[in-house]
Design a protein around this motif. Structure first.
Motif, PDB file in Angstrom:
ATOM      1  N   UNK A   1      14.499 -16.174 -10.679  1.00 23.91           N
ATOM      2  CA  UNK A   1      14.188 -17.247  -9.741  1.00 23.91           C
ATOM      3  C   UNK A   1      13.767 -18.493 -10.515  1.00 23.91           C
ATOM      4  N   UNK A   2      14.294 -19.648 -10.098  1.00 28.36           N
ATOM      5  CA  UNK A   2      13.903 -20.924 -10.702  1.00 28.36           C
ATOM      6  C   UNK A   2      13.276 -21.806  -9.625  1.00 28.36           C
ATOM      7  N   UNK A   3      12.261 -22.544 -10.029  1.00 25.14           N
ATOM      8  CA  UNK A   3      11.576 -23.434  -9.102  1.00 25.14           C
ATOM      9  C   UNK A   3      11.467 -24.818  -9.717  1.00 25.14           C
ATOM     10  N   UNK A   4      11.668 -25.834  -8.900  1.00 31.53           N
ATOM     11  CA  UNK A   4      11.509 -27.223  -9.335  1.00 31.53           C
ATOM     12  C   UNK A   4      10.619 -27.936  -8.341  1.00 31.53           C
ATOM     13  N   UNK A   5       9.563 -28.542  -8.870  1.00 31.30           N
ATOM     14  CA  UNK A   5       8.618 -29.274  -8.028  1.00 31.30           C
ATOM     15  C   UNK A   5       8.887 -30.771  -8.127  1.00 31.30           C
ATOM     16  N   UNK A   6       8.789 -31.444  -7.000  1.00 29.01           N
ATOM     17  CA  UNK A   6       9.038 -32.883  -6.926  1.00 29.01           C
ATOM     18  C   UNK A   6       7.948 -33.550  -6.080  1.00 29.01           C
ATOM     19  N   UNK A   7       7.815 -34.857  -6.276  1.00 33.55           N
ATOM     20  CA  UNK A   7       7.027 -35.644  -5.336  1.00 33.55           C
ATOM     21  C   UNK A   7       5.678 -36.126  -5.812  1.00 33.55           C
ATOM     22  N   UNK A   8       5.300 -35.783  -7.034  1.00 33.01           N
ATOM     23  CA  UNK A   8       4.017 -36.259  -7.518  1.00 33.01           C
ATOM     24  C   UNK A   8       4.018 -37.761  -7.718  1.00 33.01           C
ATOM     25  N   UNK A   9       2.829 -38.307  -7.966  1.00 32.35           N
ATOM     26  CA  UNK A   9       2.720 -39.729  -8.200  1.00 32.35           C
ATOM     27  C   UNK A   9       1.285 -40.193  -8.152  1.00 32.35           C
ATOM     28  N   UNK A  10       1.129 -41.506  -8.072  1.00 35.82           N
ATOM     29  CA  UNK A  10      -0.189 -42.136  -8.033  1.00 35.82           C
ATOM     30  C   UNK A  10      -0.452 -42.637  -6.619  1.00 35.82           C
ATOM     31  N   UNK A  11      -1.624 -42.308  -6.097  1.00 33.32           N
ATOM     32  CA  UNK A  11      -1.972 -42.729  -4.743  1.00 33.32           C
ATOM     33  C   UNK A  11      -3.454 -43.053  -4.704  1.00 33.32           C
ATOM     34  N   UNK A  12      -3.835 -43.937  -3.805  1.00 35.28           N
ATOM     35  CA  UNK A  12      -5.247 -44.276  -3.654  1.00 35.28           C
ATOM     36  C   UNK A  12      -5.964 -43.209  -2.832  1.00 35.28           C
ATOM     37  N   UNK A  13      -7.242 -43.099  -3.047  1.00 32.90           N
ATOM     38  CA  UNK A  13      -8.054 -42.174  -2.258  1.00 32.90           C
ATOM     39  C   UNK A  13      -7.879 -42.463  -0.770  1.00 32.90           C
TER      40      UNK A  13
ATOM     41  N   UNK B   1      -6.714 -34.789  -8.070  1.00 32.07           N
ATOM     42  CA  UNK B   1      -5.845 -35.135  -9.196  1.00 32.07           C
ATOM     43  C   UNK B   1      -5.636 -33.920 -10.093  1.00 32.07           C
ATOM     44  N   UNK B   2      -4.390 -33.614 -10.377  1.00 34.69           N
ATOM     45  CA  UNK B   2      -4.054 -32.443 -11.185  1.00 34.69           C
ATOM     46  C   UNK B   2      -2.545 -32.364 -11.321  1.00 34.69           C
ATOM     47  N   UNK B   3      -2.096 -31.449 -12.158  1.00 31.92           N
ATOM     48  CA  UNK B   3      -0.688 -31.073 -12.161  1.00 31.92           C
ATOM     49  C   UNK B   3      -0.528 -29.960 -11.133  1.00 31.92           C
ATOM     50  N   UNK B   4       0.412 -30.141 -10.229  1.00 30.74           N
ATOM     51  CA  UNK B   4       0.653 -29.178  -9.165  1.00 30.74           C
ATOM     52  C   UNK B   4       1.883 -28.338  -9.506  1.00 30.74           C
ATOM     53  N   UNK B   5       1.727 -27.033  -9.378  1.00 28.99           N
ATOM     54  CA  UNK B   5       2.788 -26.081  -9.670  1.00 28.99           C
ATOM     55  C   UNK B   5       3.126 -25.266  -8.429  1.00 28.99           C
ATOM     56  N   UNK B   6       4.414 -24.951  -8.264  1.00 32.21           N
ATOM     57  CA  UNK B   6       4.782 -23.972  -7.254  1.00 32.21           C
ATOM     58  C   UNK B   6       5.195 -22.680  -7.958  1.00 32.21           C
TER      59      UNK B   6
ATOM     60  N   UNK C   1       6.865 -16.265 -11.196  1.00 35.90           N
ATOM     61  CA  UNK C   1       7.851 -17.296 -11.526  1.00 35.90           C
ATOM     62  C   UNK C   1       7.226 -18.636 -11.177  1.00 35.90           C
ATOM     63  N   UNK C   2       7.254 -19.552 -12.147  1.00 34.30           N
ATOM     64  CA  UNK C   2       6.560 -20.822 -11.979  1.00 34.30           C
ATOM     65  C   UNK C   2       7.503 -21.993 -12.228  1.00 34.30           C
ATOM     66  N   UNK C   3       7.299 -23.064 -11.479  1.00 32.47           N
ATOM     67  CA  UNK C   3       8.017 -24.303 -11.716  1.00 32.47           C
ATOM     68  C   UNK C   3       7.346 -25.098 -12.828  1.00 32.47           C
ATOM     69  N   UNK C   4       7.885 -26.289 -13.113  1.00 30.96           N
ATOM     70  CA  UNK C   4       7.427 -27.068 -14.256  1.00 30.96           C
ATOM     71  C   UNK C   4       6.200 -27.919 -13.968  1.00 30.96           C
ATOM     72  N   UNK C   5       5.846 -28.098 -12.731  1.00 30.31           N
ATOM     73  CA  UNK C   5       4.679 -28.882 -12.383  1.00 30.31           C
ATOM     74  C   UNK C   5       5.004 -30.346 -12.142  1.00 30.31           C
ATOM     75  N   UNK C   6       4.206 -30.965 -11.292  1.00 32.51           N
ATOM     76  CA  UNK C   6       4.339 -32.392 -11.008  1.00 32.51           C
ATOM     77  C   UNK C   6       2.943 -32.995 -10.935  1.00 32.51           C
ATOM     78  N   UNK C   7       2.780 -34.152 -11.563  1.00 31.67           N
ATOM     79  CA  UNK C   7       1.459 -34.784 -11.670  1.00 31.67           C
ATOM     80  C   UNK C   7       1.099 -35.536 -10.389  1.00 31.67           C
ATOM     81  N   UNK C   8      -0.103 -35.279  -9.913  1.00 33.44           N
ATOM     82  CA  UNK C   8      -0.676 -36.035  -8.794  1.00 33.44           C
ATOM     83  C   UNK C   8      -1.941 -36.708  -9.292  1.00 33.44           C
TER      84      UNK C   8
END
Length: 125
Positions: free
Chosen positions: A1-13, A90-95, A114-121
């Motif tokens: 199984x392969x996983x890809x995480x998307x959608x991280x970024x910078x956001x205000x509180x 704030x963290x790296x988020x993994x699925x 099985x882990x994806x590569x992570x996306x920074x929030x």
């Protein structure tokens, strides 16, 4: 199984972000998909999980009422809608995939194999 995480970024509180996790490969043994996060210097922590064949959802205490996990099996995708974000989110988020779901161990990192590569929030104050 392969996983890809998307959608991280910078956001205000107080803002919102939506993460997606696309799953591919041999999914016949999947029983749940979860989201975890890891901040610098901290251990990986459970955020949320959803069962693959059913609709049961589970949340970490720090995100209950703010985050929502959902899935679309036709698209092999799991989403994490994050509202009312705080700097401490704030963290790296993994699925990750859990092949032997157990509601008593759904929050454990070791339950997922099985882990994806992570996306920074990043949430700014």
């Amino acid at each position: 199984v392969q996983l890809q995480a998307f959608g991280g970024g910078l956001v205000q509180a107080g803002g919102s972000l939506s993460l997606s996790c696309v799953v591919s490969g041999r999914m016949f043994s999947m029983s749940a998909v979860g989201w975890f996060r890891q901040a610098p210097g901290k251990e990986r922590a459970f955020v949320a999980s959803v069962t693959w064949s059913g609709d049961s959802t589970y949340y970490g205490d720090s995100v209950k009422g703010r985050f929502t996990i959902s899935k679309d099996k036709t698209k092999n995708t799991v989403w994490l809608q994050m509202n009312s974000l705080k700097p401490e989110d704030s963290a790296v988020y993994f699925c990750a995939v859990d092949r032997n779901f157990n509601r008593f161990t759904v929050t454990f990192v070791r339950s997922y194999d099985s882990w994806g590569q992570g996306t920074q929030v990043t949430v700014s104050s």
